[in-house]
Design an enzyme around this catalytic site. Structure first.
Site, mmCIF file in Angstrom:
data_model
loop_
_atom_site.group_PDB
_atom_site.id
_atom_site.type_symbol
_atom_site.label_atom_id
_atom_site.label_comp_id
_atom_site.label_asym_id
_atom_site.label_seq_id
_atom_site.Cartn_x
_atom_site.Cartn_y
_atom_site.Cartn_z
ATOM 1 N N SER A 1 0.828 -1.200 0.000
ATOM 2 C CA SER A 1 0.000 0.000 0.000
ATOM 3 C C SER A 1 0.867 1.257 0.000
ATOM 4 O O SER A 1 1.654 1.453 -0.922
ATOM 5 C CB SER A 1 -0.953 -0.052 1.208
ATOM 6 O OG SER A 1 -2.002 0.876 1.070
ATOM 7 N N ARG B 1 -11.680 6.282 9.737
ATOM 8 C CA ARG B 1 -11.249 4.881 9.763
ATOM 9 C C ARG B 1 -12.363 3.955 9.265
ATOM 10 O O ARG B 1 -12.088 2.979 8.557
ATOM 11 C CB ARG B 1 -10.836 4.489 11.181
ATOM 12 C CG ARG B 1 -10.341 3.062 11.335
ATOM 13 C CD ARG B 1 -9.089 2.814 10.519
ATOM 14 N NE ARG B 1 -8.454 1.550 10.912
ATOM 15 C CZ ARG B 1 -7.333 1.082 10.384
ATOM 16 N NH1 ARG B 1 -6.729 1.761 9.431
ATOM 17 N NH2 ARG B 1 -6.807 -0.050 10.796
ATOM 18 N N ASP C 1 -9.177 -6.438 -4.503
ATOM 19 C CA ASP C 1 -8.832 -5.099 -4.007
ATOM 20 C C ASP C 1 -9.642 -4.042 -4.768
ATOM 21 O O ASP C 1 -9.527 -3.901 -5.979
ATOM 22 C CB ASP C 1 -7.329 -4.858 -4.206
ATOM 23 C CG ASP C 1 -6.811 -3.638 -3.462
ATOM 24 O OD1 ASP C 1 -7.623 -2.767 -3.108
ATOM 25 O OD2 ASP C 1 -5.581 -3.563 -3.253
ATOM 26 N N HIS D 1 -8.284 -5.376 -0.169
ATOM 27 C CA HIS D 1 -6.965 -4.749 -0.065
ATOM 28 C C HIS D 1 -6.145 -5.348 1.069
ATOM 29 O O HIS D 1 -4.936 -5.561 0.928
ATOM 30 C CB HIS D 1 -7.157 -3.254 0.141
ATOM 31 C CG HIS D 1 -5.884 -2.464 0.205
ATOM 32 N ND1 HIS D 1 -5.014 -2.355 -0.859
ATOM 33 C CD2 HIS D 1 -5.338 -1.723 1.217
ATOM 34 C CE1 HIS D 1 -3.986 -1.578 -0.522
ATOM 35 N NE2 HIS D 1 -4.159 -1.192 0.725
ATOM 36 N N ASP D 2 -6.782 -5.625 2.190
ATOM 37 C CA ASP D 2 -6.073 -6.157 3.358
ATOM 38 C C ASP D 2 -5.615 -7.595 3.176
ATOM 39 O O ASP D 2 -5.051 -8.179 4.109
ATOM 40 C CB ASP D 2 -6.946 -6.054 4.606
ATOM 41 C CG ASP D 2 -6.807 -4.709 5.305
ATOM 42 O OD1 ASP D 2 -5.961 -3.901 4.883
ATOM 43 O OD2 ASP D 2 -7.539 -4.470 6.288
#
Length: 363
Positions: A146, A215, A302, A331-332
């Site tokens: 990232s 967040r 992602d 993405h994670d």
């Protein structure tokens, strides 16, 4: 630095601190005095200074790469402290020990909103200062996911004679309008909190609601439709109506316990600055100038940095190869499917020829 973050255990007791009283000038021409860099190391640097591996962290990461990438740094692992000298530093503008908004000016006041906007190139330039001060002459590998992947590509452009190989993961060659928009929305959420006060808030009254909302937005982009559907579906929750809502609320409050709002703003701004072609020529031509071996890692689900962005990088790197993590985690995935990722890194470092451009979770 923030003693409350240190007390909460966010900074490892194994963290080292490098001090440089030479002023550091950012791309914006703003100056950071009394530069401090927090870093961790694993293994030993050899006499030639050429066995180093640099790990670059993502947005809310820290120098504790063994904590957010468990199992990748170990004897016999893809990053092996028995042969590698592995180093990871908290980025410029961070809140885990490196010079940033939590540091104080000559009068003892927290810098807060006075800490300047920095770029990915500034972050890399500070890392270079640290590495050279430690006697590191070559980097066997620069690797990171990232925001860390942005640093990886910058290292290859800025120091082609120092970097032997790179592995950018779940990233892009330049920040897209999509990512800039997401970052802007998150910053707007923080700024809408009455406690924000342009970044000059008291430590006891941070913009908790704003940072939590930012967040929560981020977590939606870090995962995927399939991940949320499989994990939560429409499962009810007595507190927030749906279990997925409770999950997001929990993640927002969790970040408040370990991160700073001005840091969040400055680092998302740094990510927006990322464009390897900025001031250098076309993005494709700059990537083509990177001749070292490169492993480009993509995550098929992602939605933040979709696979076409990694395909673009791999296609334009003369010695680039791409692997895709097939996972519903979004993405994670690079923080979750670690066995698959570790195997891909190990094969790349052993100079094995990959059988295909895709690896599955059972690889």
């Amino acid at each position: 630095m923030s003693e409350d973050i240190r007390a909460a255990g966010a900074i490892s007791p194994r963290t080292l601190f490098w001090h440089d009283d030479t002023p550091f000038e950012c791309e914006s021409h703003a100056v950071v005095d009394d530069l401090v860099v927090a870093y961790r190391t694993w293994g030993s640097l050899n006499d030639a200074g050429d066995n180093a591996v640099l790990v670059c962290h993502a947005l809310t990461g820290s120098a504790d790469a063994d904590a957010w990438w468990p199992g990748l740094i170990r004897a016999g692992g893809p990053l092996d402290p028995e042969s590698d000298f592995i180093i990871c530093s908290n980025v410029l503008g961070g809140c885990y020990g490196t010079s940033g908004p939590l540091h104080r000016d000559a009068a003892g006041r927290r810098l807060g909103g006075n800490f300047p906007v920095v770029s990915i190139r500034d972050i890399v330039n500070v890392q270079r200062r640290l590495l050279k001060s430690l006697g590191i002459r070559r980097l066997r590998l620069v690797i990171g996911p990232s925001m860390g992947g942005m640093q990886v590509i910058e290292w290859a452009v800025q120091e082609p004679d120092m970097v032997d190989a790179i592995a950018p993961i779940g990233t892009s060659a330049r920040h897209s309008a999509w990512c800039i928009a997401i970052g802007e929305a998150q910053r707007a959420a923080i700024a809408a909190d009455p406690n924000w006060r342009e970044g000059f808030y008291e430590p006891e009254q941070p913009p908790r609601k704003g940072l939590a909302a930012a967040r929560m937005m981020a977590m939606v982009t870090y995962r995927s439709w399939e991940n949320f559907e499989l994990r939560f579906g429409r499962e009810p929750d007595s507190t927030h109506g749906f279990s997925v809502a409770s999950y997001l609320q929990y993640q927002g409050e969790k970040l408040n316990g370990r991160f700073d709002a001005v840091t969040y703003v400055r680092l998302t701004q740094a990510m927006d600055s990322h464009d390897v072609g900025r001031g250098r020529g076309s993005t494709a031509d700059v990537l083509a100038s990177i001749t070292c071996p490169a492993l480009v890692v993509s995550v098929d689900s992602d939605v933040l940095y979709p696979p076409n962005e990694q395909e673009f990088i791999a296609e334009h790197l003369p010695n680039g190869q791409m692997v895709t993590l097939e996972t519903p985690h979004g993405h994670d995935g690079f923080l979750i499917d670690l066995d698959t990722l570790g195997n891909a890194i190990r094969r790349f470092r052993q100079h094995d020829v990959l059988a295909s451009d895709s690896v599955s979770r059972s690889a």
